[in-house]
Design a protein around this motif. Structure first.
Motif, short mmCIF file in Angstrom:
data_model
loop_
_atom_site.label_atom_id
_atom_site.label_comp_id
_atom_site.label_asym_id
_atom_site.label_seq_id
_atom_site.Cartn_x
_atom_site.Cartn_y
_atom_site.Cartn_z
N ALA A 26 12.23 -28.36 -7.57
CA ALA A 26 13.39 -27.33 -8.35
C ALA A 26 14.48 -27.67 -9.12
CB ALA A 26 13.91 -26.68 -7.19
N ALA A 27 15.00 -28.94 -8.79
CA ALA A 27 15.84 -29.99 -9.50
C ALA A 27 15.33 -30.83 -10.42
CB ALA A 27 16.54 -30.71 -8.27
N GLY A 28 14.52 -30.52 -11.07
CA GLY A 28 13.79 -31.13 -12.12
C GLY A 28 12.93 -32.62 -11.94
N GLY A 29 12.32 -33.07 -10.61
CA GLY A 29 11.78 -33.97 -10.67
C GLY A 29 12.14 -35.01 -11.46
N GLU A 30 13.12 -35.36 -11.38
CA GLU A 30 13.40 -37.25 -11.87
C GLU A 30 12.99 -38.04 -11.12
OE1 GLU A 30 17.43 -37.56 -13.69
OE2 GLU A 30 17.55 -35.56 -14.13
N GLU A 31 12.78 -39.07 -10.87
CA GLU A 31 11.99 -39.67 -10.49
C GLU A 31 13.15 -40.54 -9.56
OE1 GLU A 31 9.92 -42.22 -8.39
OE2 GLU A 31 9.33 -41.08 -9.80
N LYS A 32 14.18 -40.61 -10.17
CA LYS A 32 15.69 -41.00 -8.89
C LYS A 32 16.45 -40.29 -7.71
CE LYS A 32 18.98 -39.41 -12.13
NZ LYS A 32 20.39 -39.76 -12.84
N HIS A 33 15.46 -38.82 -8.24
CA HIS A 33 15.78 -38.06 -7.13
C HIS A 33 14.88 -38.17 -5.98
CE1 HIS A 33 18.57 -36.35 -10.11
NE2 HIS A 33 19.58 -36.99 -9.31
N ALA A 34 13.86 -38.73 -5.81
CA ALA A 34 12.77 -38.57 -4.78
C ALA A 34 12.90 -39.18 -3.66
CB ALA A 34 11.81 -39.53 -5.49
N PRO A 35 12.60 -37.53 -2.72
CA PRO A 35 12.96 -37.21 -1.47
C PRO A 35 12.86 -38.71 -0.59
CG PRO A 35 11.58 -35.43 -2.11
CD PRO A 35 11.28 -36.67 -2.82
N THR A 36 11.19 -39.76 -1.35
CA THR A 36 12.29 -40.90 0.16
C THR A 36 12.89 -41.80 -0.74
OG1 THR A 36 10.97 -41.95 -2.17
CG2 THR A 36 9.60 -41.17 -0.55
N ASN A 37 14.20 -42.31 -2.01
CA ASN A 37 14.99 -42.60 -2.23
C ASN A 37 16.37 -42.04 -1.32
OD1 ASN A 37 13.88 -43.90 -4.21
ND2 ASN A 37 14.34 -42.69 -5.74
N PHE A 38 16.19 -40.85 -0.90
CA PHE A 38 17.42 -40.10 -0.55
C PHE A 38 16.92 -40.39 0.50
CE2 PHE A 38 18.48 -36.16 2.51
CZ PHE A 38 20.14 -36.00 1.98
N ILE A 39 15.72 -40.77 1.62
CA ILE A 39 15.96 -40.61 2.95
C ILE A 39 15.84 -41.80 3.65
CG2 ILE A 39 13.79 -40.50 5.24
CD1 ILE A 39 15.24 -38.08 4.37
#
Length: 222
Positions: A26-39
């Motif tokens: 929904a946010a645009g799917g940019e690689e830098k915003h991948a869930p694994t990076n956030f976790i």
């Protein structure tokens, strides 16, 4: 379980947890915003630990196979993830949750939509009544002195005295939100042409009277 949709993307849910993968989409799917990076973030890990110890609830769950594969988190982590991406996306997520968790607000929004639709529908149904008797105006009489006068160029050119039903109709349509710019410009052009024609006829009539007067004077002097 109430469905959550953000920017036209349906967010899957499992046991009260929300799919970060769907939020990422929904946010645009940019690689830098991948869930694994956030976790992996230290502050995210600290937040997960705090929620699970203080709230006694599951904050995070990873599913590695099946149709629901992905990372699922509690609402607090959804807010944190959205804020990590951008302020704009954070606000969109907050408003999406407000819609599903505040039914009174949602009802008010739906009522506002209904009123707007009804208003537009009433405009479509509105009657515009301009019967022919509106042309029977007391300030005008025919050449033989009879009332009402028939519609003629002198009436149409007299913008100070003649009340134009056409002009009023176009103004009413414009006030109701209709684009009448083309017929309005045509009306103005025709009115100006009639005014010019009426002035030309008046000059011709005046000049004809002067010619007749001079001719009569010349004949009287003979």
């Amino acid at each position: 379980m109430t469905a959550l949709t953000i920017i036209s993307t349906k967010i899957r849910q499992i046991d009260g947890l929300y799919s970060l993968n769907d939020l990422h989409k929904a946010a645009g799917g940019e690689e830098k915003h991948a869930p694994t990076n956030f976790i992996r973030l230290d502050q995210t890990q600290a937040l997960i630990e705090e929620i699970q110890s203080a709230e006694m609830q599951t904050a995070f769950r990873a599913i590695n196979g099946g149709t629901k594969r992905g990372t699922y988190v509690c609402r607090e982590l959804v807010y944190a993830y959205a804020m990590w991406i951008s302020a704009k996306f954070h606000l969109q997520v907050i408003r999406a949750f407000d819609t599903i968790h505040n039914p009174a607000d949602r009802t008010a929004q739906m009522e506002e939509v209904r009123k707007t639709f009804e208003k537009q529908y009433q405009k479509l149904r509105k009657r515009y009544d301009y019967p022919r008797k509106l042309l029977e105006q007391s300030g005008f009489v025919s050449a033989d002195g009879k009332y009402p006068a028939r519609l003629n160029i002198s009436m149409l050119a007299n913008t100070k005295a003649f009340i134009s039903p056409l002009m009023h109709l176009l103004n009413e349509l414009r006030m109701d939100g209709h684009d009448v710019s083309a017929p309005w410009d045509e009306f103005i052009a025709m009115r100006e042409a009639l005014i010019a024609a009426d002035k030309a006829l008046e000059r011709i009539y005046t000049e004809a009277l002067q010619v007749n007067f001079r001719a009569a004077s010349t004949a009287g002097n003979k």
